[in-house]
Design a protein around this motif. Structure first.
Motif, PDB file in Angstrom:
ATOM      1  N   CYS A   1       0.844  -1.190   0.000  1.00 53.89           N
ATOM      2  CA  CYS A   1       0.000   0.000   0.000  1.00 53.89           C
ATOM      3  C   CYS A   1       0.881   1.243   0.000  1.00 53.89           C
ATOM      4  O   CYS A   1       2.044   1.193   0.407  1.00 53.89           O
ATOM      5  CB  CYS A   1      -0.987   0.018   1.165  1.00 53.89           C
ATOM      6  N   ALA A   2       0.295   2.363  -0.464  1.00 59.09           N
ATOM      7  CA  ALA A   2       1.019   3.626  -0.518  1.00 59.09           C
ATOM      8  C   ALA A   2       0.021   4.772  -0.661  1.00 59.09           C
ATOM      9  O   ALA A   2      -1.088   4.586  -1.156  1.00 59.09           O
ATOM     10  CB  ALA A   2       2.001   3.634  -1.693  1.00 59.09           C
ATOM     11  N   ALA A   3       0.446   5.963  -0.245  1.00 60.16           N
ATOM     12  CA  ALA A   3      -0.371   7.182  -0.335  1.00 60.16           C
ATOM     13  C   ALA A   3       0.495   8.301  -0.905  1.00 60.16           C
ATOM     14  O   ALA A   3       1.001   9.145  -0.171  1.00 60.16           O
ATOM     15  CB  ALA A   3      -0.927   7.554   1.033  1.00 60.16           C
ATOM     16  N   PRO A   4       0.686   8.323  -2.234  1.00 62.50           N
ATOM     17  CA  PRO A   4       1.621   9.272  -2.841  1.00 62.50           C
ATOM     18  C   PRO A   4       1.297  10.745  -2.627  1.00 62.50           C
ATOM     19  O   PRO A   4       2.200  11.553  -2.455  1.00 62.50           O
ATOM     20  CB  PRO A   4       1.556   8.938  -4.333  1.00 62.50           C
ATOM     21  N   GLU A   5       0.017  11.118  -2.653  1.00 61.23           N
ATOM     22  CA  GLU A   5      -0.329  12.540  -2.597  1.00 61.23           C
ATOM     23  C   GLU A   5      -1.143  12.940  -1.374  1.00 61.23           C
ATOM     24  O   GLU A   5      -1.211  14.114  -1.055  1.00 61.23           O
ATOM     25  CB  GLU A   5      -1.068  12.944  -3.872  1.00 61.23           C
ATOM     26  N   GLY A   6      -1.782  11.998  -0.726  1.00 63.90           N
ATOM     27  CA  GLY A   6      -2.643  12.335   0.393  1.00 63.90           C
ATOM     28  C   GLY A   6      -1.937  12.227   1.733  1.00 63.90           C
ATOM     29  O   GLY A   6      -0.729  12.010   1.816  1.00 63.90           O
ATOM     30  N   GLY A   7      -2.719  12.346   2.784  1.00 63.69           N
ATOM     31  CA  GLY A   7      -2.189  12.310   4.138  1.00 63.69           C
ATOM     32  C   GLY A   7      -2.117  10.915   4.723  1.00 63.69           C
ATOM     33  O   GLY A   7      -1.831  10.760   5.905  1.00 63.69           O
TER      34      GLY A   7
END
Length: 186
Positions: free
Chosen positions: A158-164
């Protein structure tokens, strides 16, 4: 199993792995965006030979490129990730194949989809990527080359490139060895 880039918050309860993807995380190499990111989260084990990796994925996707699913990783320059990615305001089925540069494909998912099932089947030099929506029909999404003579890290990503950051749950994460099937001869 162990973490590559362990997230700040995660837990295991029975067959459920619950993770909060840290902000500003991703797996991507160069193509179009010009950067390399290798700080996404991967809960995996090292495998050789033929195997099947399966799981069910549910997430609280909210920001552009929030993503969760399965990953097979030879090294930082050769890998495959597939699953759900939040793109242009909705969940999409996403597959990124990286051989020094990332190539990305996306497909629409039903707007009401709550859970995606994933099966990655490695046989020799090929990985069959399959998915289902809310327990429905198993669909072929891709057939991908992966070097057969290398061990891989295989598991939940999993990853969250642009969000918090966002929450995701992986249920029934399973990795099983498979007997090799020799290629058919003509």
């Amino acid at each position: 199993m162990q973490w590559l880039n362990e997230p700040a918050r995660w837990s295991i309860d029975g067959s459920a792995l619950t993770v909060t993807a840290d902000a500003n995380t991703d797996f991507w190499r160069t193509t179009s965006y010009g950067y390399v990111r290798d700080n996404g989260h991967l809960y995996s084990e090292v495998l050789t030979g033929d195997f099947e990796l399966s799981m069910r994925v549910r997430g609280c996707y909210a920001d552009q490129y929030d993503q969760a699913g399965a990953m097979l990783r030879v090294d930082e320059r050769r890998w495959l990730k597939t699953g759900v990615e939040y793109v242009d305001g909705r969940m999409r089925f996403s597959t990124v194949i990286t051989a020094h540069h990332s190539s990305w494909t996306v497909a629409d998912l039903p707007e009401t989809a709550a859970e995606i099932g994933l099966r990655l089947i490695r046989t020799g030099d090929a990985v069959e990527v399959r998915y289902s929506v809310d327990g429905g029909t198993d669909n072929l999404a891709a057939l991908v080359y992966l070097p057969p003579d290398h061990a891989v890290l295989a598991g939940a990503m999993c990853a969250a490139p642009e969000g918090g950051g966002f929450g995701v749950t992986f249920d029934d994460l399973s990795i099983r060895p498979r007997a090799s099937n020799p290629p058919a001869r003509s």
